[in-house]
Design a protein around this motif. Sequence first.
Motif, PDB file in Angstrom:
ATOM      1  N   LEU A 172      36.466 106.869 -89.544  1.00 30.83           N
ATOM      2  CA  LEU A 172      35.928 105.921 -89.630  1.00 30.83           C
ATOM      3  C   LEU A 172      37.478 104.628 -88.401  1.00 30.83           C
ATOM      4  N   LYS A 173      37.258 104.232 -88.691  1.00 30.25           N
ATOM      5  CA  LYS A 173      37.403 102.684 -87.785  1.00 30.25           C
ATOM      6  C   LYS A 173      36.520 101.114 -88.282  1.00 30.25           C
ATOM      7  N   ILE A 174      38.176 100.175 -89.276  1.00 31.31           N
ATOM      8  CA  ILE A 174      37.470  99.146 -89.411  1.00 31.31           C
ATOM      9  C   ILE A 174      38.159  98.257 -88.555  1.00 31.31           C
ATOM     10  N   PRO A 175      36.706  98.093 -88.518  1.00 35.37           N
ATOM     11  CA  PRO A 175      36.769  96.819 -87.285  1.00 35.37           C
ATOM     12  C   PRO A 175      37.251  95.023 -87.868  1.00 35.37           C
ATOM     13  N   SER A 176      37.768  94.783 -88.850  1.00 30.88           N
ATOM     14  CA  SER A 176      37.891  94.015 -88.773  1.00 30.88           C
ATOM     15  C   SER A 176      38.504  93.537 -90.492  1.00 30.88           C
ATOM     16  N   GLY A 177      38.793  91.812 -90.906  1.00 35.74           N
ATOM     17  CA  GLY A 177      39.322  91.729 -92.341  1.00 35.74           C
ATOM     18  C   GLY A 177      40.857  92.312 -92.493  1.00 35.74           C
ATOM     19  N   PRO A 178      41.626  92.676 -93.281  1.00 37.94           N
ATOM     20  CA  PRO A 178      43.444  92.860 -93.384  1.00 37.94           C
ATOM     21  C   PRO A 178      43.435  94.350 -93.105  1.00 37.94           C
ATOM     22  N   ALA A 179      42.658  94.863 -93.059  1.00 38.93           N
ATOM     23  CA  ALA A 179      43.191  96.225 -92.567  1.00 38.93           C
ATOM     24  C   ALA A 179      42.388  96.912 -90.886  1.00 38.93           C
ATOM     25  N   LYS A 180      42.436  96.031 -90.618  1.00 40.09           N
ATOM     26  CA  LYS A 180      41.218  95.487 -89.030  1.00 40.09           C
ATOM     27  C   LYS A 180      42.232  96.902 -88.213  1.00 40.09           C
ATOM     28  N   GLY A 181      41.719  98.138 -87.673  1.00 39.04           N
ATOM     29  CA  GLY A 181      42.414  99.117 -86.757  1.00 39.04           C
ATOM     30  C   GLY A 181      42.371  99.828 -87.053  1.00 39.04           C
ATOM     31  N   ARG A 182      42.272  99.926 -88.847  1.00 33.34           N
ATOM     32  CA  ARG A 182      42.714 101.879 -89.671  1.00 33.34           C
ATOM     33  C   ARG A 182      42.346 102.413 -89.508  1.00 33.34           C
ATOM     34  N   ILE A 183      42.700 103.390 -89.166  1.00 30.37           N
ATOM     35  CA  ILE A 183      42.010 105.405 -89.400  1.00 30.37           C
ATOM     36  C   ILE A 183      41.621 105.873 -90.243  1.00 30.37           C
ATOM     37  N   TYR A 184      41.001 105.710 -91.115  1.00 30.09           N
ATOM     38  CA  TYR A 184      40.933 106.413 -91.870  1.00 30.09           C
ATOM     39  C   TYR A 184      39.817 107.619 -91.586  1.00 30.09           C
ATOM     40  N   CYS A 185      40.609 108.695 -91.628  1.00 33.04           N
ATOM     41  CA  CYS A 185      40.246 110.361 -91.823  1.00 33.04           C
ATOM     42  C   CYS A 185      39.811 110.934 -92.878  1.00 33.04           C
ATOM     43  N   PHE A 223      40.797 111.765 -97.978  1.00 31.24           N
ATOM     44  CA  PHE A 223      40.814 111.418 -96.754  1.00 31.24           C
ATOM     45  C   PHE A 223      42.471 110.939 -96.476  1.00 31.24           C
ATOM     46  N   LYS A 224      43.011 110.773 -95.536  1.00 35.34           N
ATOM     47  CA  LYS A 224      44.006 109.942 -95.146  1.00 35.34           C
ATOM     48  C   LYS A 224      44.228 108.910 -93.706  1.00 35.34           C
ATOM     49  N   TYR A 225      44.769 108.361 -93.680  1.00 35.60           N
ATOM     50  CA  TYR A 225      44.582 106.770 -92.970  1.00 35.60           C
ATOM     51  C   TYR A 225      45.297 106.893 -92.395  1.00 35.60           C
ATOM     52  N   SER A 226      45.303 106.130 -91.145  1.00 35.67           N
ATOM     53  CA  SER A 226      46.293 105.374 -89.719  1.00 35.67           C
ATOM     54  C   SER A 226      46.820 104.363 -89.918  1.00 35.67           C
ATOM     55  N   ASP A 227      47.971 103.659 -89.335  1.00 36.61           N
ATOM     56  CA  ASP A 227      47.964 102.526 -89.144  1.00 36.61           C
ATOM     57  C   ASP A 227      48.640 102.265 -88.142  1.00 36.61           C
ATOM     58  N   TRP A 266      49.810 109.499 -90.085  1.00 32.37           N
ATOM     59  CA  TRP A 266      49.045 109.488 -91.460  1.00 32.37           C
ATOM     60  C   TRP A 266      49.403 109.284 -92.308  1.00 32.37           C
ATOM     61  N   SER A 267      49.413 108.717 -93.821  1.00 31.77           N
ATOM     62  CA  SER A 267      49.562 108.110 -94.737  1.00 31.77           C
ATOM     63  C   SER A 267      49.571 110.025 -95.075  1.00 31.77           C
ATOM     64  N   THR A 268      51.097 109.978 -96.413  1.00 29.05           N
ATOM     65  CA  THR A 268      51.926 110.802 -96.933  1.00 29.05           C
ATOM     66  C   THR A 268      50.931 111.104 -97.737  1.00 29.05           C
ATOM     67  N   GLU A 269      50.270 110.278 -98.624  1.00 30.39           N
ATOM     68  CA  GLU A 269      49.315 110.792 -99.795  1.00 30.39           C
ATOM     69  C   GLU A 269      48.528 110.709 -99.253  1.00 30.39           C
ATOM     70  N   ARG A 270      47.360 111.655 -99.679  1.00 29.18           N
ATOM     71  CA  ARG A 270      45.739 112.524 -99.766  1.00 29.18           C
ATOM     72  C   ARG A 270      45.309 111.328-101.128  1.00 29.18           C
ATOM     73  N   PHE A 271      43.979 110.750-100.327  1.00 30.45           N
ATOM     74  CA  PHE A 271      43.024 110.225-102.164  1.00 30.45           C
ATOM     75  C   PHE A 271      41.725 111.007-102.085  1.00 30.45           C
ATOM     76  N   THR A 326      37.122  95.706 -96.586  1.00 31.10           N
ATOM     77  CA  THR A 326      38.304  95.285 -96.900  1.00 31.10           C
ATOM     78  C   THR A 326      39.181  95.150 -97.804  1.00 31.10           C
ATOM     79  N   GLU A 327      38.383  96.813 -98.554  1.00 30.49           N
ATOM     80  CA  GLU A 327      39.948  96.096 -99.697  1.00 30.49           C
ATOM     81  C   GLU A 327      41.310  97.148 -98.494  1.00 30.49           C
ATOM     82  N   LYS A 328      43.035  97.079 -98.814  1.00 31.39           N
ATOM     83  CA  LYS A 328      43.357  97.529 -97.925  1.00 31.39           C
ATOM     84  C   LYS A 328      44.433  98.284 -98.740  1.00 31.39           C
ATOM     85  N   ASP A 329      44.441  98.301-100.355  1.00 24.41           N
ATOM     86  CA  ASP A 329      44.954  99.750-100.864  1.00 24.41           C
ATOM     87  C   ASP A 329      43.570 101.191-101.175  1.00 24.41           C
ATOM     88  N   PRO A 330      44.388 101.627-100.801  1.00 24.37           N
ATOM     89  CA  PRO A 330      43.505 102.336-100.487  1.00 24.37           C
ATOM     90  C   PRO A 330      42.990 102.879-102.304  1.00 24.37           C
TER      91      PRO A 330
END
Length: 254
Positions: free
Chosen positions: A87-100, A135-139, A145-150, A215-219
């Motif tokens: 899932l790619k975030i289309p806009s907002g504070p985390a625009k372009g972030r990709i969640y896996c 999930f992990k995420y990539s900025d 990819w994020s070290t932390e797994r959520f 819209t939330e940047k803190d996963p």
Amino acid sequence: FRMAAIPDPRHITNGHRIPNESYCDQPYVVKTDDGAWLCTMTTGSGQEGEPGQHVIATRSTDMGKTWSKPVDVEPLDGPEASYSVLLKIPSGPAKGRIYCFYNHNTDNMRYVLGDPNVFKEGKCTRVDSLGYYVFKYSDDHGRSWSTERFTIPVREFAIDRENAYQGKVRLFWNVGKPFIHEDAAFVSLHKVGGFGEGFFTRNEGVLLKSNNILTEKDPAKIRWDTLPDGDIGLRTPKGGGPISAEHSYVVLSD
């Protein structure tokens, strides 16, 4: 007689190989904000469901002709990680972030209880369809990819309480791509009731909805609800049998 080459670029003979480690499943692609194609897939050196199955990511900047050296979303030597979707975030504070999003056998279970008429001593040693949905995420457009797994908190249904572990161990997997609708994101999940003849004995679908992931940047602050309301997921119509899975979704114009 020799068949002439088929010029249609969609024909499989005209395709380009995406790098993998032998077994490969569910290569999902999103276009990143830097113009690349990002692909994650489930792969491993053995067959589907064997130890070493994990999730990797690779990028292409020439529309799939060549691909970068894969990077691990989860390592080869960790617990099974499987069936990723993006899932790619289309806009907002985390625009372009990709969640896996993917299955993760976090507790590193080496077998799961199954039908003793099918599995020796009632132990199914294929353990890629259980554990936690994470999930992990990539900025940086999928380069790392994020070290932390959520972990996503998936609400318990009747099918969970009725499994061999009374819901204390969750059985599930997913193939459906996430989608966005009315300022919320939805991720598919297929709950499993048990293992036996044909592998899954019964299953049903749910949707995991987040009303703030866009819209939330803190996963760690992302909220999740499990739909539908109630205790039963998406099943076959009456008389349709116990298998209801691999759901995909489309948002219509209205």
